[in-house]
Design a protein around this motif. Structure first.
Motif, PDB file in Angstrom:
ATOM      1  N   GLY A 256       0.818  -1.204   0.000  1.00 53.39           N
ATOM      2  CA  GLY A 256       0.000   0.000   0.000  1.00 53.39           C
ATOM      3  C   GLY A 256       0.857   1.261   0.000  1.00 53.39           C
ATOM      4  O   GLY A 256       1.913   1.305   0.635  1.00 53.39           O
ATOM      5  N   PRO A 257       0.427   2.314  -0.706  1.00 56.33           N
ATOM      6  CA  PRO A 257       1.220   3.548  -0.805  1.00 56.33           C
ATOM      7  C   PRO A 257       1.483   4.212   0.537  1.00 56.33           C
ATOM      8  O   PRO A 257       2.524   4.842   0.732  1.00 56.33           O
ATOM      9  N   ASP A 258       0.570   4.056   1.490  1.00 55.12           N
ATOM     10  CA  ASP A 258       0.742   4.691   2.792  1.00 55.12           C
ATOM     11  C   ASP A 258       1.864   4.059   3.608  1.00 55.12           C
ATOM     12  O   ASP A 258       2.395   4.686   4.533  1.00 55.12           O
ATOM     13  N   LEU A 259       2.213   2.820   3.289  1.00 53.76           N
ATOM     14  CA  LEU A 259       3.227   2.123   4.076  1.00 53.76           C
ATOM     15  C   LEU A 259       4.609   2.160   3.442  1.00 53.76           C
ATOM     16  O   LEU A 259       5.581   1.748   4.062  1.00 53.76           O
ATOM     17  N   ASP A 260       4.692   2.640   2.233  1.00 54.07           N
ATOM     18  CA  ASP A 260       5.985   2.650   1.552  1.00 54.07           C
ATOM     19  C   ASP A 260       7.022   3.474   2.311  1.00 54.07           C
ATOM     20  O   ASP A 260       8.185   3.074   2.427  1.00 54.07           O
ATOM     21  N   ALA A 261       6.593   4.589   2.839  1.00 51.68           N
ATOM     22  CA  ALA A 261       7.520   5.459   3.566  1.00 51.68           C
ATOM     23  C   ALA A 261       7.235   5.466   5.071  1.00 51.68           C
ATOM     24  O   ALA A 261       7.801   6.282   5.801  1.00 51.68           O
ATOM     25  N   ALA A 262       6.385   4.548   5.528  1.00 55.57           N
ATOM     26  CA  ALA A 262       6.008   4.528   6.947  1.00 55.57           C
ATOM     27  C   ALA A 262       7.170   4.066   7.812  1.00 55.57           C
ATOM     28  O   ALA A 262       8.082   3.375   7.352  1.00 55.57           O
ATOM     29  N   ASP A 263       7.123   4.444   9.090  1.00 54.96           N
ATOM     30  CA  ASP A 263       8.155   3.995  10.018  1.00 54.96           C
ATOM     31  C   ASP A 263       7.975   2.509  10.300  1.00 54.96           C
ATOM     32  O   ASP A 263       6.932   1.916  10.015  1.00 54.96           O
ATOM     33  N   THR A 264       9.005   1.907  10.884  1.00 56.31           N
ATOM     34  CA  THR A 264       9.024   0.454  11.092  1.00 56.31           C
ATOM     35  C   THR A 264       7.895  -0.012  12.000  1.00 56.31           C
ATOM     36  O   THR A 264       7.266  -1.053  11.738  1.00 56.31           O
ATOM     37  N   ARG A 265       7.615   0.712  13.069  1.00 57.10           N
ATOM     38  CA  ARG A 265       6.542   0.309  13.978  1.00 57.10           C
ATOM     39  C   ARG A 265       5.205   0.219  13.235  1.00 57.10           C
ATOM     40  O   ARG A 265       4.445  -0.735  13.414  1.00 57.10           O
ATOM     41  N   THR A 266       4.942   1.208  12.386  1.00 58.78           N
ATOM     42  CA  THR A 266       3.687   1.217  11.625  1.00 58.78           C
ATOM     43  C   THR A 266       3.639   0.052  10.645  1.00 58.78           C
ATOM     44  O   THR A 266       2.606  -0.621  10.503  1.00 58.78           O
ATOM     45  N   ARG A 267       4.748  -0.201   9.957  1.00 54.75           N
ATOM     46  CA  ARG A 267       4.799  -1.288   8.985  1.00 54.75           C
ATOM     47  C   ARG A 267       4.617  -2.646   9.660  1.00 54.75           C
ATOM     48  O   ARG A 267       3.842  -3.483   9.194  1.00 54.75           O
ATOM     49  N   VAL A 268       5.318  -2.876  10.764  1.00 49.95           N
ATOM     50  CA  VAL A 268       5.219  -4.168  11.443  1.00 49.95           C
ATOM     51  C   VAL A 268       3.815  -4.368  12.001  1.00 49.95           C
ATOM     52  O   VAL A 268       3.251  -5.470  11.922  1.00 49.95           O
ATOM     53  N   SER A 269       3.230  -3.310  12.556  1.00 50.44           N
ATOM     54  CA  SER A 269       1.859  -3.423  13.063  1.00 50.44           C
ATOM     55  C   SER A 269       0.899  -3.773  11.937  1.00 50.44           C
ATOM     56  O   SER A 269       0.004  -4.617  12.101  1.00 50.44           O
ATOM     57  N   ALA A 270       1.088  -3.153  10.788  1.00 47.02           N
ATOM     58  CA  ALA A 270       0.214  -3.419   9.648  1.00 47.02           C
ATOM     59  C   ALA A 270       0.375  -4.837   9.132  1.00 47.02           C
ATOM     60  O   ALA A 270      -0.608  -5.516   8.810  1.00 47.02           O
ATOM     61  N   LEU A 271       1.610  -5.319   9.053  1.00 43.70           N
ATOM     62  CA  LEU A 271       1.821  -6.667   8.518  1.00 43.70           C
ATOM     63  C   LEU A 271       1.298  -7.725   9.481  1.00 43.70           C
ATOM     64  O   LEU A 271       0.766  -8.752   9.054  1.00 43.70           O
ATOM     65  N   VAL A 272       1.432  -7.469  10.797  1.00 44.87           N
ATOM     66  CA  VAL A 272       0.910  -8.430  11.771  1.00 44.87           C
ATOM     67  C   VAL A 272      -0.614  -8.477  11.695  1.00 44.87           C
ATOM     68  O   VAL A 272      -1.222  -9.556  11.716  1.00 44.87           O
ATOM     69  N   ARG A 273      -1.256  -7.316  11.599  1.00 40.18           N
ATOM     70  CA  ARG A 273      -2.718  -7.282  11.490  1.00 40.18           C
ATOM     71  C   ARG A 273      -3.186  -8.014  10.236  1.00 40.18           C
ATOM     72  O   ARG A 273      -4.156  -8.780  10.274  1.00 40.18           O
ATOM     73  N   ALA A 274      -2.493  -7.771   9.133  1.00 39.86           N
ATOM     74  CA  ALA A 274      -2.878  -8.418   7.874  1.00 39.86           C
ATOM     75  C   ALA A 274      -2.712  -9.931   7.972  1.00 39.86           C
ATOM     76  O   ALA A 274      -3.581 -10.696   7.534  1.00 39.86           O
ATOM     77  N   TYR A 275      -1.599 -10.355   8.541  1.00 39.63           N
ATOM     78  CA  TYR A 275      -1.327 -11.790   8.676  1.00 39.63           C
ATOM     79  C   TYR A 275      -2.355 -12.470   9.567  1.00 39.63           C
ATOM     80  O   TYR A 275      -2.953 -13.485   9.182  1.00 39.63           O
ATOM     81  N   VAL A 276      -2.557 -11.908  10.745  1.00 44.81           N
ATOM     82  CA  VAL A 276      -3.495 -12.520  11.695  1.00 44.81           C
ATOM     83  C   VAL A 276      -4.906 -12.566  11.105  1.00 44.81           C
ATOM     84  O   VAL A 276      -5.609 -13.574  11.225  1.00 44.81           O
TER      85      VAL A 276
END
Length: 206
Positions: free
Chosen positions: A96-116
């Motif tokens: 997603g375009p919003d995560l391309d430049a996002a900080d690591t905490r935001t990216r990891v939170s997003a990937l965990v939510r998507a995975y779960v």
């Protein structure tokens, strides 16, 4: 020991299914996967024979072996389906375009939510993928190790990205990522296991 006899005495499906060729084969395979998921989560993997799966799915044992090498390969196929769904959801979220430049905490939170969200979309499938696969045999465990290695490499890449952005100190994050995967998987075990106990109690009262 699992019977290798044909409960139907036929060479394919019981009854008529729409379509022929690849479409019919796909329907048969899907019925076996769906039936196995239901039986593995009510009777357990150990308590479910190939004959039971075939009788319930209305598929001959000969046709079963045209799709799978055995019960173990069927279990691995079910695990693969859940694992792939989790990986695809994670990659889609991070694309997603919003995560391309996002900080690591935001990216990891997003990937965990998507995975779960992806792997628990169906709790029965999640139980098979996170509970029933544990301790089956070496081949199944080796298969799980392959997936764990893929996730370790993927998450280590995220750690390297964080280092490059100055959000983490340079070091080897492999063990930390293995621990993170273990923590997430432990949470995945809890929900399906609780649901499985409810289904098992219901099955015993039938």
């Amino acid at each position: 020991m699992e019977s290798t006899g044909d409960p139907a005495g036929g060479d394919g499906l019981h009854g008529a299914d729409p379509g022929t060729g690849h479409a019919r084969k796909a329907l048969r395979r899907e019925r076996l996967l769906t039936t196995a998921t239901d039986l593995f989560t009510t009777r357990g993997y150990v308590g479910t024979s190939i004959e039971r799966i075939c009788v319930t799915a209305r598929v001959s044992i000969r046709a079963f072996y045209q799709e799978f090498d055995g019960r173990e390969s069927l279990l691995i196929a079910l695990h693969n389906r859940v694992a792939r769904a989790g990986m695809e959801a994670t990659l889609a979220a991070l694309a997603g375009p919003d995560l391309d430049a996002a900080d690591t905490r935001t990216r990891v939170s997003a990937l965990v939510r998507a995975y779960v969200g992806a792997v628990t979309a169906d709790l029965a499938s999640a139980q098979v993928a996170f509970v029933e696969v544990i301790g089956v045999n070496r081949a199944v465990e080796d298969h799980r190790v392959v997936w764990r290695s893929l996730w370790t490499d993927f998450l280590t890449g995220e750690a390297d990205r964080a280092v490059g952005r100055g959000e983490a100190v340079p070091r080897d994050y492999t063990l930390a990522m293995v621990a993170l995967i273990g923590a997430i998987n432990e949470q995945m075990v809890t929900r399906p296991a609780a649901a499985a106990r409810c289904r098992a109690r219901s099955w015993r009262t039938r």
